[in-house]
Write a protein that holds these residues in place. Structure first.
Motif, short mmCIF file in Angstrom:
data_model
loop_
_atom_site.label_atom_id
_atom_site.label_comp_id
_atom_site.label_asym_id
_atom_site.label_seq_id
_atom_site.Cartn_x
_atom_site.Cartn_y
_atom_site.Cartn_z
N ASN A 1 0.84 -1.20 0.00
CA ASN A 1 0.00 0.00 0.00
C ASN A 1 0.87 1.24 0.00
O ASN A 1 1.31 1.71 1.05
CB ASN A 1 -0.92 -0.02 1.23
N THR A 2 1.13 1.77 -1.17
CA THR A 2 2.02 2.92 -1.30
C THR A 2 1.47 4.17 -0.63
O THR A 2 2.23 5.06 -0.28
CB THR A 2 2.31 3.21 -2.79
N ALA A 3 0.18 4.23 -0.40
CA ALA A 3 -0.41 5.40 0.27
C ALA A 3 0.11 5.55 1.70
O ALA A 3 0.21 6.66 2.21
CB ALA A 3 -1.93 5.29 0.28
N TYR A 4 0.47 4.45 2.35
CA TYR A 4 0.98 4.49 3.72
C TYR A 4 2.42 5.00 3.78
O TYR A 4 2.90 5.34 4.84
CB TYR A 4 0.95 3.09 4.34
N TRP A 5 3.14 5.01 2.68
CA TRP A 5 4.57 5.25 2.72
C TRP A 5 4.99 6.65 2.35
O TRP A 5 6.16 6.97 2.35
CB TRP A 5 5.27 4.28 1.78
N LYS A 6 4.08 7.53 2.04
CA LYS A 6 4.45 8.87 1.58
C LYS A 6 5.19 9.66 2.65
O LYS A 6 6.09 10.40 2.35
CB LYS A 6 3.21 9.62 1.10
N GLU A 7 4.80 9.51 3.91
CA GLU A 7 5.41 10.31 4.97
C GLU A 7 6.65 9.65 5.57
O GLU A 7 7.47 10.32 6.17
CB GLU A 7 4.38 10.58 6.06
N GLU A 8 6.79 8.34 5.44
CA GLU A 8 7.92 7.63 6.02
C GLU A 8 8.58 6.75 4.95
O GLU A 8 8.28 5.57 4.85
CB GLU A 8 7.46 6.77 7.18
N PRO A 9 9.49 7.31 4.16
CA PRO A 9 10.06 6.54 3.05
C PRO A 9 10.78 5.26 3.47
O PRO A 9 10.79 4.29 2.73
CB PRO A 9 11.00 7.51 2.35
N CYS A 10 11.40 5.23 4.64
CA CYS A 10 12.10 4.01 5.07
C CYS A 10 11.13 2.92 5.51
O CYS A 10 11.50 1.75 5.55
CB CYS A 10 13.09 4.31 6.17
N HIS A 11 9.93 3.29 5.81
CA HIS A 11 8.92 2.30 6.20
C HIS A 11 8.72 1.27 5.10
O HIS A 11 8.51 0.10 5.35
CB HIS A 11 7.60 2.99 6.55
N TYR A 12 8.80 1.68 3.84
CA TYR A 12 8.55 0.71 2.79
C TYR A 12 9.68 -0.29 2.62
O TYR A 12 9.44 -1.43 2.22
CB TYR A 12 8.07 1.33 1.49
N ALA A 13 10.91 0.07 2.94
CA ALA A 13 12.00 -0.91 2.90
C ALA A 13 11.74 -2.00 3.94
O ALA A 13 11.90 -3.19 3.67
CB ALA A 13 13.34 -0.24 3.15
N ASN A 14 11.29 -1.58 5.12
CA ASN A 14 10.94 -2.52 6.17
C ASN A 14 9.77 -3.40 5.74
O ASN A 14 9.81 -4.62 5.89
CB ASN A 14 10.59 -1.74 7.45
N THR A 15 8.74 -2.80 5.17
CA THR A 15 7.54 -3.55 4.76
C THR A 15 7.86 -4.53 3.65
O THR A 15 7.39 -5.68 3.67
CB THR A 15 6.42 -2.58 4.33
N ILE A 16 8.68 -4.13 2.68
CA ILE A 16 9.06 -5.04 1.60
C ILE A 16 9.80 -6.24 2.16
O ILE A 16 9.50 -7.39 1.81
CB ILE A 16 9.91 -4.31 0.54
N SER A 17 10.74 -6.02 3.05
CA SER A 17 11.49 -7.12 3.64
C SER A 17 10.58 -8.02 4.48
O SER A 17 10.63 -9.25 4.38
CB SER A 17 12.64 -6.57 4.50
N HIS A 18 9.73 -7.40 5.28
CA HIS A 18 8.81 -8.13 6.15
C HIS A 18 7.89 -9.05 5.35
O HIS A 18 7.81 -10.25 5.60
CB HIS A 18 7.99 -7.11 6.96
N GLU A 19 7.21 -8.49 4.35
CA GLU A 19 6.26 -9.28 3.56
C GLU A 19 6.98 -10.31 2.69
O GLU A 19 6.46 -11.40 2.45
CB GLU A 19 5.37 -8.37 2.72
N SER A 20 8.19 -9.99 2.26
CA SER A 20 8.98 -10.95 1.47
C SER A 20 9.37 -12.16 2.31
O SER A 20 9.46 -13.28 1.80
CB SER A 20 10.22 -10.28 0.89
N LEU A 21 9.60 -11.95 3.60
CA LEU A 21 9.89 -13.09 4.47
C LEU A 21 8.66 -13.98 4.62
O LEU A 21 8.77 -15.21 4.59
CB LEU A 21 10.41 -12.65 5.83
N HIS A 22 7.48 -13.37 4.76
CA HIS A 22 6.25 -14.18 4.78
C HIS A 22 6.13 -14.99 3.49
O HIS A 22 5.79 -16.17 3.51
CB HIS A 22 5.01 -13.30 4.93
N CYS A 23 6.42 -14.35 2.36
CA CYS A 23 6.37 -15.01 1.05
C CYS A 23 7.33 -16.20 1.01
O CYS A 23 6.97 -17.30 0.58
CB CYS A 23 6.71 -13.98 -0.03
#
Length: 137
Positions: free
Chosen positions: A80-102
């Protein structure tokens, strides 16, 4: 926080090569998945694609990302890119987190549980998925 690229609404696939699965990645609007699902190397019926997109839309309400295993063992990673506009580093964390679930979903599907003996396979697959995502953004 390191500077990360601006995200666009897009979808793409990651072929896992040695594993018989595909990861469908979607940033933003979940309907972007339709084209990727329609062009998948194994035919998915139109009504199944519509149901899958509808199901994903239900799963993803109020979250910044989600890994969803589909019936054929493949995985959808939605962000959800809408959540990441204010915290750009949050998406690096989210990508890694969800990729581990994958990674966990894929390797458990083939019968490999995470333990000391299997951890290297988990790390390689996880790193590969994250790398392929960052190559696209």
């Amino acid at each position: 926080c390191m500077k990360l690229p601006k995200l666009k609404n897009k979808a793409f696939t990651i072929d896992l090569g040695v594993y018989p699965f595909t990861v469908f990645v979607c940033f933003g609007d979940v309907s972007n998945l339709r084209k990727q699902l329609e062009s998948y190397k194994y035919k998915i019926h139109e009504e199944d694609i519509t149901k899958l997109i509808d199901d994903v839309s239900e799963y993803i309400k109020n979250c910044s990302g989600k890994a969803i295993e589909i019936s054929n063992g493949n995985v959808i990673l939605w962000f959800n890119t809408a959540y990441w506009k204010e915290e750009p580093c949050h998406y690096a964390n989210t990508i890694s987190h969800e990729s581990l679930h994958c990674t966990e979903m894929i390797l458990e599907t083939i019968g490999m549980k995470l333990n000391r003996e299997s951890s290297e396979a988990y790390c390689y697959l996880h790193g590969y998925i994250v790398e392929k995502i960052f190559e696209q953004i």
